[in-house]
Every structure is written in C-alpha cells, then in structure tokens.
Design a protein around this motif. Structure first.
Motif, short mmCIF file in Angstrom:
data_model
loop_
_atom_site.label_atom_id
_atom_site.label_comp_id
_atom_site.label_asym_id
_atom_site.label_seq_id
_atom_site.Cartn_x
_atom_site.Cartn_y
_atom_site.Cartn_z
N UNK A 61 43.39 50.19 45.00
CA UNK A 61 43.41 50.33 46.45
C UNK A 61 42.15 49.73 47.05
N UNK A 62 42.27 48.93 48.13
CA UNK A 62 41.08 48.38 48.77
C UNK A 62 40.27 49.47 49.43
N UNK A 63 38.94 49.28 49.50
CA UNK A 63 38.10 50.29 50.14
C UNK A 63 38.22 50.20 51.64
N UNK A 64 37.58 51.17 52.31
CA UNK A 64 37.57 51.12 53.76
C UNK A 64 36.79 49.90 54.23
N UNK A 151 31.08 40.78 48.92
CA UNK A 151 30.94 40.67 47.47
C UNK A 151 30.20 41.90 46.97
N UNK A 152 30.81 42.63 46.03
CA UNK A 152 30.21 43.82 45.43
C UNK A 152 29.79 43.48 44.01
N UNK A 153 28.49 43.31 43.81
CA UNK A 153 27.99 42.79 42.54
C UNK A 153 28.30 43.70 41.37
N UNK A 154 28.01 45.00 41.50
CA UNK A 154 28.21 45.91 40.38
C UNK A 154 29.67 46.02 39.98
N UNK A 155 30.56 45.86 40.97
CA UNK A 155 32.00 45.94 40.70
C UNK A 155 32.58 44.58 40.33
N UNK A 156 31.78 43.52 40.43
CA UNK A 156 32.29 42.17 40.20
C UNK A 156 33.57 41.94 41.00
N UNK A 157 33.43 42.12 42.29
CA UNK A 157 34.61 42.15 43.15
C UNK A 157 34.31 41.49 44.50
N UNK A 158 35.29 40.76 45.02
CA UNK A 158 35.15 40.12 46.32
C UNK A 158 36.37 40.42 47.19
N UNK A 159 36.10 40.76 48.46
CA UNK A 159 37.17 41.01 49.41
C UNK A 159 37.03 40.02 50.57
N UNK A 160 38.12 39.39 50.92
CA UNK A 160 38.17 38.49 52.07
C UNK A 160 39.00 39.18 53.14
N UNK A 161 38.46 39.29 54.35
CA UNK A 161 39.14 39.98 55.44
C UNK A 161 39.33 39.08 56.65
N UNK A 162 40.36 39.37 57.40
CA UNK A 162 40.49 38.85 58.75
C UNK A 162 40.53 40.07 59.65
N UNK A 163 39.47 40.24 60.45
CA UNK A 163 39.26 41.48 61.19
C UNK A 163 39.32 42.65 60.20
N UNK A 164 40.22 43.59 60.37
CA UNK A 164 40.28 44.76 59.48
C UNK A 164 41.27 44.59 58.33
N UNK A 166 42.66 43.19 54.84
CA UNK A 166 42.21 42.60 53.58
C UNK A 166 43.22 41.54 53.16
N UNK A 167 42.77 40.28 53.13
CA UNK A 167 43.64 39.17 52.74
C UNK A 167 43.57 38.87 51.25
N UNK A 168 42.44 39.22 50.64
CA UNK A 168 42.22 38.87 49.23
C UNK A 168 41.28 39.89 48.62
N UNK A 169 41.65 40.41 47.45
CA UNK A 169 40.84 41.37 46.71
C UNK A 169 40.84 40.89 45.27
N UNK A 170 39.72 40.36 44.79
CA UNK A 170 39.74 39.64 43.52
C UNK A 170 38.46 39.87 42.72
N UNK A 171 38.55 39.84 41.38
CA UNK A 171 37.34 39.89 40.54
C UNK A 171 36.53 38.59 40.71
N UNK A 172 35.22 38.71 40.48
CA UNK A 172 34.33 37.54 40.55
C UNK A 172 33.32 37.60 39.42
N UNK A 173 32.85 36.44 39.01
CA UNK A 173 31.68 36.36 38.15
C UNK A 173 30.44 36.25 39.02
#
Length: 271
Positions: A61-64, A151-164, A166-173
């Motif tokens: 689930x995406x965060x707030x 970008x949440x470094x400890x979670x290795x995670x990136x969220x892309x939003x348009x306003x509120x 969430x368009x993309x929720x993906x792992x990152x290096x």
C-alpha cells in the motif's frame, strides 16, 4: 568518442514536435551515474551524507502523500546567460552568472519559490545543494505543473505523484555506503538520451539540480546526481551506485514516455 543526445522536453511526442536535439560529449556526461574509468575528486572536508540501510520488502500500500503545494512554477531561461542576484535589486551586481552552454541539455531550468515584481526567487542547479537566488523574470518563460517525486533511501523506493495521486511506486537502487545519495529537495533539470538504450544508463537519464557530497568531479563532470535506467536490473533495490537513483529501463521509459514528467519536477530524497 561516444555521444549523448539531450532531450529538451518530456514525452517523445513533444520532442518530435519540437525537433530539439543536442549532441553531447560523453566526457562531460551527467555525472555520478555508474562507476567509470575517469578519476574522481573528493572534497577535502569529510562529507556528512545520509547512508541507506539494507533493502526491506516494498510495502503493497502506498503511504500517505506528504504535504505539498501545487502547482509548481518552472522557469526556463530564454537567454543563453542568466545573471543571479542576492536579492531583487536591479542596481546590484550579480553574484554569479549561469551559462546554458555549461548544461548538457543546453537549457537552464529553475523552480520558482516566489516572485517580487519583475524578479523571481529560484532554486539553483549549483553547489552547494539547496542554493537559491534571484533572477529577472524577463529572462524566463514560465510554466506550471503538479508532479512530484519522493525517494526513500532506506526503503529503496520511489513514488511519482501527480498532485495527491500516486502514479508510480517502484524499487530503486541508491548510492553505496561510500558514495551515498544525498538527501534534500531537488528538481529535474534536464533529460538525456544515452546512445545505447541497452547500456549502463538505460534509455533515459534525468539530471537533477543536486550534487554528490562525496565527489566534486566525476568522469569530467561536476558530480551531478540523476535518475536513470540500467543494464543490471538485478541491482535495483540495493545500495549500488555512486550516488544516483537507479531504476529499471521499463520504469524510466514509463516516467518519460507514459507519464511525461516535466523538467522542474520536485524530487525529495529522504533517509
């Protein structure tokens, strides 16, 4: 010498319509992407970067959505050289001048924090990270949008939003322990297209307005951090890079070709 193509727009459709491409020398490539053979320079003072922990599973689930103000106002320079001032004072001397030719894309882009008469206070794509200054509004073309990246470094995670939304929720290096990705708030300043879409940087690379706190130069560049694809998708989700944010090629294509993230999109990097 290998060259890159700088894309001065967002989606492929807009790029074709604008017909704007610039050939760039790899010797001055968007830096702090992947390890290279060129020497790098570290600052004399010990950096104080944020380090990332081992990668946990990405939650379903995406965060707030964090508090944000929209729209974001973006200023694209319509002159080749932009004078930057300490305040909105036409009688003062500029504290620095930024040359569009020093950017890989050949374009200077800023995020606007405020406007006072004929002046804009903008975020600067310069060291130190977080620098701001005042520029003449007459030197800029203004647009606005409601996109953001977290970008949440400890979670290795990136969220892309348009306003509120969430368009993309993906792992990152992210950056390795000795070359961590610096936390802070930046923005997408340019979009580049590597010559080999299956190479180490993938089909696209975004240059950010921020810089490494470890490298003062890298492969002939200035240590700029970025978001880019990779030819090693198994490394996504780990501490692997020299400071950049690494995504799969599918994800970076989605960011460019499907979402069409505009330059000036804010990028917030947190521990």
């Amino acid at each position: 010498m290998t060259s890159w193509t700088a894309l001065l727009g967002t989606t492929r459709r807009r790029l074709v319509a604008a017909g704007t491409v610039v050939v760039l020398a790899l010797a001055v490539l968007l830096a702090v992407l992947l390890p290279g053979d060129e020497p790098v320079t570290r600052p004399t003072a010990d950096p104080t970067p944020t380090t990332a922990s081992a990668s946990p599973a990405v939650p379903d689930a995406p965060p707030e959505t964090p508090a944000a103000t929209f729209p974001t106002t973006v200023a694209a320079a319509v002159v080749d050289e932009v004078d930057v001032f300490a305040g909105p004072d036409a009688g003062a001397a500029p504290v620095q001048s930024l040359d569009a030719g020093d950017q890989l894309s050949g374009q200077l882009t800023f995020v606007v924090d405020s406007q006072q008469g004929d002046w804009l206070q903008v975020q600067l794509p310069t060291r130190p990270n977080g620098s701001t200054g005042w520029v003449r509004a007459a030197d800029m073309s203004l647009t606005s949008h409601d996109y953001s990246i977290e970008v949440r470094l400890a979670e290795h995670r990136m969220l892309v939003r348009q306003a509120d939304a969430v368009l993309l929720d993906t792992p990152v290096g992210v950056g390795a322990a000795d070359a961590p990705t610096p936390g802070g708030t930046y923005y997408l300043k340019e979009l580049l297209q590597p010559p080999d879409p299956d190479g180490g940087y993938g089909p696209y690379a975004y240059g950010l307005s921020g810089f490494s706190t470890v490298f003062t130069s890298y492969s002939g560049g200035e240590g700029v951090i970025g978001i880019h694809g990779t030819d090693a998708p198994e490394t996504v989700g780990t501490d692997v890079s020299d400071g950049c944010i690494r995504v799969t090629n599918e994800v970076v294509r989605q960011m460019v070709e499907d979402i069409g993230l505009p330059l000036g999109t804010r990028v917030t990097i947190t521990a």
